[in-house]
Design a protein around this motif. Structure first.
Motif, mmCIF file in Angstrom:
data_model
loop_
_atom_site.group_PDB
_atom_site.id
_atom_site.type_symbol
_atom_site.label_atom_id
_atom_site.label_comp_id
_atom_site.label_asym_id
_atom_site.label_seq_id
_atom_site.Cartn_x
_atom_site.Cartn_y
_atom_site.Cartn_z
ATOM 1 N N LYS A 1 0.853 -1.201 -0.078
ATOM 2 C CA LYS A 1 -0.089 -0.050 0.038
ATOM 3 C C LYS A 1 0.774 1.242 0.084
ATOM 4 C CE LYS A 1 -3.587 2.607 2.150
ATOM 5 N NZ LYS A 1 -4.087 3.017 3.625
ATOM 6 N N ALA A 2 1.830 1.225 0.892
ATOM 7 C CA ALA A 2 2.809 2.503 0.918
ATOM 8 C C ALA A 2 3.420 2.825 -0.352
ATOM 9 C CB ALA A 2 3.804 2.247 1.811
ATOM 10 N N ALA A 3 3.969 1.732 -1.110
ATOM 11 C CA ALA A 3 4.385 1.966 -2.642
ATOM 12 C C ALA A 3 3.719 2.638 -3.529
ATOM 13 C CB ALA A 3 4.870 0.594 -2.974
ATOM 14 N N TYR A 4 2.135 1.935 -3.489
ATOM 15 C CA TYR A 4 1.119 2.684 -4.291
ATOM 16 C C TYR A 4 0.667 4.225 -3.850
ATOM 17 C CZ TYR A 4 0.511 -1.446 -6.971
ATOM 18 O OH TYR A 4 1.100 -2.657 -7.717
ATOM 19 N N VAL A 5 0.828 4.381 -2.546
ATOM 20 C CA VAL A 5 0.473 5.950 -1.973
ATOM 21 C C VAL A 5 1.555 6.625 -2.643
ATOM 22 C CG1 VAL A 5 0.192 7.261 -0.051
ATOM 23 C CG2 VAL A 5 -1.029 5.133 -0.257
ATOM 24 N N GLU A 6 2.871 6.542 -2.425
ATOM 25 C CA GLU A 6 3.917 7.042 -2.889
ATOM 26 C C GLU A 6 4.041 7.412 -4.307
ATOM 27 O OE1 GLU A 6 8.465 5.876 -2.518
ATOM 28 O OE2 GLU A 6 7.615 5.673 -0.585
#
Ligand code: ADP
Length: 172
Positions: free
Chosen positions: A159-164
């Protein structure tokens, strides 16, 4: 853009019109998200998939959702990461483009994607996220009929990778 959201969750439970399956080219089920979707949808999904004759990497095929809340499943085999010089980036972009095109042809207004290729197929998640966000955002811009695209990430790091990637896209 509010028509795109990134959440943590289990795609099998998604209530969107369609969910996308990170399938393999046989379309006959596998591990990871593919296995979870087939278990939840029931045997009829496999029976329909058996009639489809497989699917090439980057292309997409549609079936009913059977026991899922989603009416349709769009199956797309992502590329296996082999170091990056074997068209992996273009093939992954094709997964998103062809899945969205098939959704449009079938009147689908809401769709959920898993993080295609970043599990067993080992595509680097930051690069995969950049490609997915770009393709989804470009599609939404050109297709006002699509109401909602959701990235359903199975864990916090994904999720963090997509938010970034979304933040980077919006700043560019
Ligand atoms: P691939 O073979 O395309 O790499 P995988 O299923 O191995 O596909 O993994 C793709 C992504 O899907 C990974 O981030 C994995 O953690 C995630 N995933 C696994 N099960 C689910 C699920 N039920 N819902 C959403 N994502 C899932």
């Amino acid at each position: 853009m509010e028509r795109f959201s990134i959440i943590k969750g289990d795609i099998v439970k998604a209530k969107t019109d369609a969910i996308v399956n990170a399938a393999n080219t046989s379309l006959l089920g596998g591990g990871g998200v593919d296995g979870a979707i087939h278990r939840a949808a029931g045997r009829e999904l496999l029976e329909e998939c058996e009639t489809l004759g497989g699917c090439k990497t980057g292309e997409a095929k549609i079936t009913h959702g059977y026991k899922l809340k989603a009416k349709y499943v769009i199956h797309t085999p992502g590329p296996i990461w082999r170091g990056g010089k074997w068209d992996e980036e273009e093939l992954l972009a094709n997964c998103y483009r062809n899945s969205l095109a098939l959704a449009k042809e079938n009147g689908i207004k809401t769709i959920s994607f898993p993080s295609i290729s970043t599990g067993v197929y080992r595509f680097p998640v930051h690069l995969a996220a950049e490609i997915a966000v770009r393709e989804i955002m470009n599609y939404l811009r050109e297709n006002p009929d699509m109401e909602q695209v959701t990235m359903v990430c199975f864990d916090d790091d994904t999720k963090a990778a997509y938010v970034e990637a979304l933040a980077a896209y919006q700043q560019a």
